[in-house]
Write a protein that holds these residues in place. Sequence first.
Motif, PDB file in Angstrom:
ATOM      1  N   GLU A 213       1.254  -1.221  -0.046  1.00 30.66           N
ATOM      2  CA  GLU A 213       0.079  -0.106  -0.366  1.00 30.66           C
ATOM      3  C   GLU A 213       0.997   1.290  -0.304  1.00 30.66           C
ATOM      4  O   GLU A 213       1.851   1.252   1.075  1.00 30.66           O
ATOM      5  N   LEU A 214       1.750   2.608  -1.113  1.00 30.93           N
ATOM      6  CA  LEU A 214       1.722   3.171  -1.212  1.00 30.93           C
ATOM      7  C   LEU A 214       0.885   4.163  -0.298  1.00 30.93           C
ATOM      8  O   LEU A 214      -0.268   4.851  -0.180  1.00 30.93           O
ATOM      9  N   SER A 215       1.610   5.441   0.175  1.00 30.20           N
ATOM     10  CA  SER A 215       1.656   6.375   1.084  1.00 30.20           C
ATOM     11  C   SER A 215       1.376   7.414   0.238  1.00 30.20           C
ATOM     12  O   SER A 215       0.935   6.843  -1.297  1.00 30.20           O
ATOM     13  N   ALA A 216      -0.011   8.428  -0.080  1.00 30.37           N
ATOM     14  CA  ALA A 216      -0.382   9.535  -0.809  1.00 30.37           C
ATOM     15  C   ALA A 216       1.128  10.247  -1.586  1.00 30.37           C
ATOM     16  O   ALA A 216       1.051  10.179  -3.384  1.00 30.37           O
ATOM     17  N   THR A 217       1.977  10.296  -1.098  1.00 25.81           N
ATOM     18  CA  THR A 217       3.202  10.948  -1.923  1.00 25.81           C
ATOM     19  C   THR A 217       3.819   9.690  -2.802  1.00 25.81           C
ATOM     20  O   THR A 217       4.144   9.952  -4.133  1.00 25.81           O
ATOM     21  N   GLN A 218       3.802   8.537  -2.365  1.00 27.58           N
ATOM     22  CA  GLN A 218       4.491   7.552  -2.974  1.00 27.58           C
ATOM     23  C   GLN A 218       3.340   7.141  -4.274  1.00 27.58           C
ATOM     24  O   GLN A 218       3.767   6.942  -5.095  1.00 27.58           O
ATOM     25  N   LYS A 219       2.341   7.195  -3.824  1.00 28.85           N
ATOM     26  CA  LYS A 219       1.484   6.911  -5.008  1.00 28.85           C
ATOM     27  C   LYS A 219       1.021   8.227  -5.964  1.00 28.85           C
ATOM     28  O   LYS A 219       0.801   7.742  -7.406  1.00 28.85           O
ATOM     29  N   GLY A 241      14.489  11.169  -3.845  1.00 25.32           N
ATOM     30  CA  GLY A 241      13.955  11.176  -2.828  1.00 25.32           C
ATOM     31  C   GLY A 241      14.730  10.463  -2.099  1.00 25.32           C
ATOM     32  O   GLY A 241      16.059   9.443  -1.589  1.00 25.32           O
ATOM     33  N   VAL A 242      15.493  10.820  -0.291  1.00 27.24           N
ATOM     34  CA  VAL A 242      15.988  10.361   0.929  1.00 27.24           C
ATOM     35  C   VAL A 242      15.736   8.645   0.501  1.00 27.24           C
ATOM     36  O   VAL A 242      15.243   8.539   0.257  1.00 27.24           O
ATOM     37  N   THR A 243      16.863   8.271   1.666  1.00 25.31           N
ATOM     38  CA  THR A 243      17.288   7.116   0.978  1.00 25.31           C
ATOM     39  C   THR A 243      16.197   6.587   2.166  1.00 25.31           C
ATOM     40  O   THR A 243      15.833   7.040   3.068  1.00 25.31           O
ATOM     41  N   GLY A 244      15.905   5.382   1.688  1.00 26.74           N
ATOM     42  CA  GLY A 244      14.341   4.562   2.438  1.00 26.74           C
ATOM     43  C   GLY A 244      12.847   5.640   2.375  1.00 26.74           C
ATOM     44  O   GLY A 244      12.487   5.485   2.550  1.00 26.74           O
ATOM     45  N   GLY A 246      11.017   4.745  -0.864  1.00 28.05           N
ATOM     46  CA  GLY A 246      10.578   4.187  -0.464  1.00 28.05           C
ATOM     47  C   GLY A 246      10.668   4.230  -2.524  1.00 28.05           C
ATOM     48  O   GLY A 246       9.361   4.168  -3.515  1.00 28.05           O
ATOM     49  N   LYS A 247      11.775   4.715  -3.606  1.00 27.53           N
ATOM     50  CA  LYS A 247      11.620   4.721  -4.348  1.00 27.53           C
ATOM     51  C   LYS A 247      12.022   3.585  -5.403  1.00 27.53           C
ATOM     52  O   LYS A 247      11.536   3.650  -6.145  1.00 27.53           O
ATOM     53  N   THR A 248      12.549   3.085  -4.774  1.00 28.49           N
ATOM     54  CA  THR A 248      12.328   1.451  -5.757  1.00 28.49           C
ATOM     55  C   THR A 248      11.072   0.934  -5.421  1.00 28.49           C
ATOM     56  O   THR A 248      10.723   0.499  -6.656  1.00 28.49           O
ATOM     57  N   GLU A 249      10.002   1.040  -4.663  1.00 35.64           N
ATOM     58  CA  GLU A 249       9.081   0.663  -4.060  1.00 35.64           C
ATOM     59  C   GLU A 249       8.214   1.355  -5.604  1.00 35.64           C
ATOM     60  O   GLU A 249       7.447   0.329  -6.164  1.00 35.64           O
ATOM     61  N   HIS A 566      22.216  -1.240   0.776  1.00 33.94           N
ATOM     62  CA  HIS A 566      21.789  -2.555   1.333  1.00 33.94           C
ATOM     63  C   HIS A 566      20.864  -1.735   2.563  1.00 33.94           C
ATOM     64  O   HIS A 566      21.088  -0.721   3.256  1.00 33.94           O
ATOM     65  N   HIS A 567      19.646  -2.653   3.347  1.00 32.59           N
ATOM     66  CA  HIS A 567      18.774  -2.522   4.801  1.00 32.59           C
ATOM     67  C   HIS A 567      19.414  -3.354   5.656  1.00 32.59           C
ATOM     68  O   HIS A 567      19.435  -4.363   5.813  1.00 32.59           O
ATOM     69  N   PHE A 568      19.599  -2.530   6.482  1.00 34.02           N
ATOM     70  CA  PHE A 568      19.998  -3.321   8.352  1.00 34.02           C
ATOM     71  C   PHE A 568      19.131  -3.210   8.905  1.00 34.02           C
ATOM     72  O   PHE A 568      19.492  -1.189   9.164  1.00 34.02           O
ATOM     73  N   GLY A 606      20.050   3.557  10.944  1.00 33.12           N
ATOM     74  CA  GLY A 606      18.583   4.093  11.331  1.00 33.12           C
ATOM     75  C   GLY A 606      17.756   4.231  10.656  1.00 33.12           C
ATOM     76  O   GLY A 606      16.583   4.859  10.256  1.00 33.12           O
ATOM     77  N   ARG A 607      17.687   2.900   9.569  1.00 38.68           N
ATOM     78  CA  ARG A 607      16.534   2.670   8.500  1.00 38.68           C
ATOM     79  C   ARG A 607      15.720   1.725   8.819  1.00 38.68           C
ATOM     80  O   ARG A 607      14.464   1.798   8.684  1.00 38.68           O
ATOM     81  N   ALA A 608      15.165   1.455  10.284  1.00 37.91           N
ATOM     82  CA  ALA A 608      14.094   1.368  10.704  1.00 37.91           C
ATOM     83  C   ALA A 608      13.668   1.410  11.388  1.00 37.91           C
ATOM     84  O   ALA A 608      13.624   2.995  11.970  1.00 37.91           O
TER      85      ALA A 608
HETATM   86  P1  ADP Z   1      14.278   3.305  -1.508  1.00 35.46           P
HETATM   87  O1  ADP Z   1      14.600   2.862  -2.474  1.00 35.46           O
HETATM   88  O2  ADP Z   1      14.192   5.242  -0.942  1.00 35.46           O
HETATM   89  O3  ADP Z   1      15.911   4.439  -0.564  1.00 35.46           O
HETATM   90  P2  ADP Z   1      12.470   1.821  -0.553  1.00 35.46           P
HETATM   91  O4  ADP Z   1      12.063   1.271  -1.710  1.00 35.46           O
HETATM   92  O5  ADP Z   1      14.259   0.547  -0.150  1.00 35.46           O
HETATM   93  O6  ADP Z   1      13.362   3.459  -0.321  1.00 35.46           O
HETATM   94  O7  ADP Z   1      11.816   1.866   0.805  1.00 35.46           O
HETATM   95  C1  ADP Z   1      12.724   1.270   2.046  1.00 35.46           C
HETATM   96  C2  ADP Z   1      11.873   0.449   3.046  1.00 35.46           C
HETATM   97  O8  ADP Z   1      10.351   0.857   3.069  1.00 35.46           O
HETATM   98  C3  ADP Z   1      11.911  -1.097   2.201  1.00 35.46           C
HETATM   99  O9  ADP Z   1      12.116  -1.977   3.142  1.00 35.46           O
HETATM  100  C4  ADP Z   1      10.629  -0.374   1.760  1.00 35.46           C
HETATM  101  O10 ADP Z   1      10.248  -1.825   1.303  1.00 35.46           O
HETATM  102  C5  ADP Z   1       9.752  -0.156   2.249  1.00 35.46           C
HETATM  103  N1  ADP Z   1       8.776   0.972   2.625  1.00 35.46           N
HETATM  104  C6  ADP Z   1       8.308   1.771   1.134  1.00 35.46           C
HETATM  105  N2  ADP Z   1       7.356   2.271   1.202  1.00 35.46           N
HETATM  106  C7  ADP Z   1       6.532   0.689   1.584  1.00 35.46           C
HETATM  107  C8  ADP Z   1       5.252   1.454   1.298  1.00 35.46           C
HETATM  108  N3  ADP Z   1       4.403   1.443   0.663  1.00 35.46           N
HETATM  109  N4  ADP Z   1       4.684  -0.018   2.143  1.00 35.46           N
HETATM  110  C9  ADP Z   1       5.342  -0.851   3.170  1.00 35.46           C
HETATM  111  N5  ADP Z   1       7.252  -0.918   3.052  1.00 35.46           N
HETATM  112  C10 ADP Z   1       7.428   0.449   2.204  1.00 35.46           C
END
Ligand code: ADP
Length: 746
Positions: A213-219, A241-244, A246-249, A566-568, A606-608
């Motif tokens: 489910e994407l946030s409004a901005t992501q959508k 967009g900053v790291t984390g 959701g650019k990849t999503e 990487h995401h740790f 601090g990605r989580a």
């Molecule tokens: P970026 O590419 O900008 O670094 P990512 O796409 O990797 O960001 O997103 C960072 C983390 O947040 C990932 O683990 C990703 O799966 C999660 N994430 C991002 N957007 C969402 C979303 N809408 N719902 C659930 N998880 C999300």
Amino acid sequence: MTDLFASSGPAPRDEPAPTAGADRRVAVLLPLPLREAYDYRVPAGMALGPGDFVEVPLGPRRVVGVVWGEGAGVVESGRLKAVVRRFDVPPMPEAQRRFIEWVAAYTMTPNGHVLRMAMSVPAALEPPKPMLAYLRKEGAEPPPGFKMTEPRRRVLALLDDGGPPRTPAELAEEAGCGVTVVRGLAEAGLLDPVMLQPAAPLARPDWEKPGPELSATQKSAADDLRERVESGTYSCALLDGVTGSGKTEVYYEAISACLKAGKQAVVLLPEIALSAQWLSRFAKRFGAPPAEWHSELTGAQRRDTWRAVANGEIPVVVGARSALFLPYKSLGLIVVDEEHDSAYKQEEGAIYHARDMAVARAHVGGFPIVLVSATPSLETKVNADSNRYARIELPGRHGGAQLPDVELIDLRRDRPPARHWIAPSLKQAIARTLAEGEQAMLFLNRRGYAPLTLCRACGHRLQCPNCTAWLVEHRLARKLQCHHCGLSQPIPHHCPECNEEGSLAACGPGVERIAEEVAELFPDARAAIMASDTLFGPRAIQEMVRRISDHELDLVIGTQVMAKGHHFPMLTLVGVVDADLGLGGGDLRAAERTYQLLHQVAGRAGRAQRPGRVMLQTYMPEHPVMQALAQGDRDGFYQLEAEMRLEAGMPPFGRLAALIVSGEDAVAVERVAMALGRAAPRSDTVHVLGPAPAPLALLRGRHRRRLLLKAPRATQVQPLIASWLEQVEVPPSVRIQVDVDPYSFL
Ligand code: ADP
Ligand code: ZN
């Protein structure tokens, strides 16, 4: 590259009709350093069209080339050699051929040389052959006198476990024996031969599979990209967009739209071998993995992938820069992730920047391209500021995760003890992090133990005999290595200059030395080094990433291998041992690159849920790069950097091109360099600096001189350089490389 389409490359030519005629001739481009295509006669009955892959004679040899157009008719037809055969693969699409010409013209490389990058797997042109594989023959007993050795037993045990028929090579690998063992079993009648049909195409990624489910901005970002893909026309968007965030999503949504439209998509990553997390994430999102394209593939994988891309059977490719040159049947989207990364610049052979060439590919192909970064290159940022590229922004981290706090450690005050490199405040922070049960990472972009070894008795510095470079001590491997030419030699006991014994001392730290310090300071911490030369191949990197993710390690000491995507979740502290490292050397992009790299490293923290902390050790806390990082003032930094470049007429506001003259004979090199200097195009606006010895004045035994042409942005530098080069006689022992838009000044 600034005005990408200022020089639009050669105009499309008339295409030959795909019919055979008595006197028909075609121009065939060969994957050799040739500028022009050669004419060949089309034998009666052979139907040839543009883009067809053909075999033709060339002197005594036969080579594979591509029908580039109608023959020019210069050579009398009686003397023309005939095309030998046409391969049964789809023709190279028109857009791909125009792209090859465009790249050749832009980078001043012969067409044939660029074609070779697109034809790196000639074996792919032949239809795949069925392969011999084996099953266990039921009820078969060893013939009398047959010795049941241990390896033979292992192979039979493998087959007795059931499973699919396997090739001799596969069985040998699994059983840890030679192929002859398998053959011996077959000859003894213990195995059942089966012919395997060529590998079935991979499962296709499923675009209908829902994403998160994407946030409004992501959508809204995703919708924007979807629309671009659906429109099926060229556009270039920066996904910023900053790291984390959701650019990849978000760009996965663009890929989904591309698949829905029945087109192929390619995603470029700067270090594909380091991208195991990306691959498994894609597979989870789309239910099937993408095809990979990079230098680690086996010959068979390359062949199958190339062919399946040409046939349109592979919908998504993720790859290194060379993936741009695959013969996509119907490409509909390019994504360039971490578009600012300097790994996109190819420095050998045809010198090109894959991000810029990707934009050209999208333009020629008439489809969208998305450039993705948290710290865009200044080139891309300026293009977005001037609306040449669209900008799509994702301002915050997903799920409210906070960006880490960045603190500067002033090494002039907060000093590490002698021959140590971790300042007291960083040491304290590490101790606290470990006590909380969290993970820490120390970043130092320097492999090995020490970058310099010198003799305490005579001051001699150990240098590479082939390069202008110091030898780097690798204590774990017990070697001195040159990071430029690969020279590797044992560490001597005596100084090679004064012969004093035990006088050689390591100067400065590499990651191995930091690991030693960590072991001394935190003897109980589970620590490991992560650098390209301590991890052999993608598997090892994948395993290391898993160990960190699963919290089997407390502390990681890494080079830039660590910095990438990487995401740790448990990593909360990042310490940068030498934040100033990239700033020396006077490179045009030193500040920009340092900012990008450190920003990316910081982004690991601090990605989580747990907040992250980043500490930068520096002797220059007042430097704009350090200030921008500490204050999170990205735009302020770009602004300042842009002003300085504008002032100096440097890219992206001006153009640069470098000539590198090299050869084993220093005198001949100098002579050519001087002649180039005298013939240099000079005007009120065009300036040529040099010739000057390159900073790497000796590289792999070749002497090197550089010249740098600087011109206003609107200048087309290629014709200038072409006529410049024409004026200078170059002996065969001397090579001139042209580097349009140089990124390396070494
Ligand atoms: P970026 O590419 O900008 O670094 P990512 O796409 O990797 O960001 O997103 C960072 C983390 O947040 C990932 O683990 C990703 O799966 C999660 N994430 C991002 N957007 C969402 C979303 N809408 N719902 C659930 N998880 C999300
Ligand atoms: Zn060397």
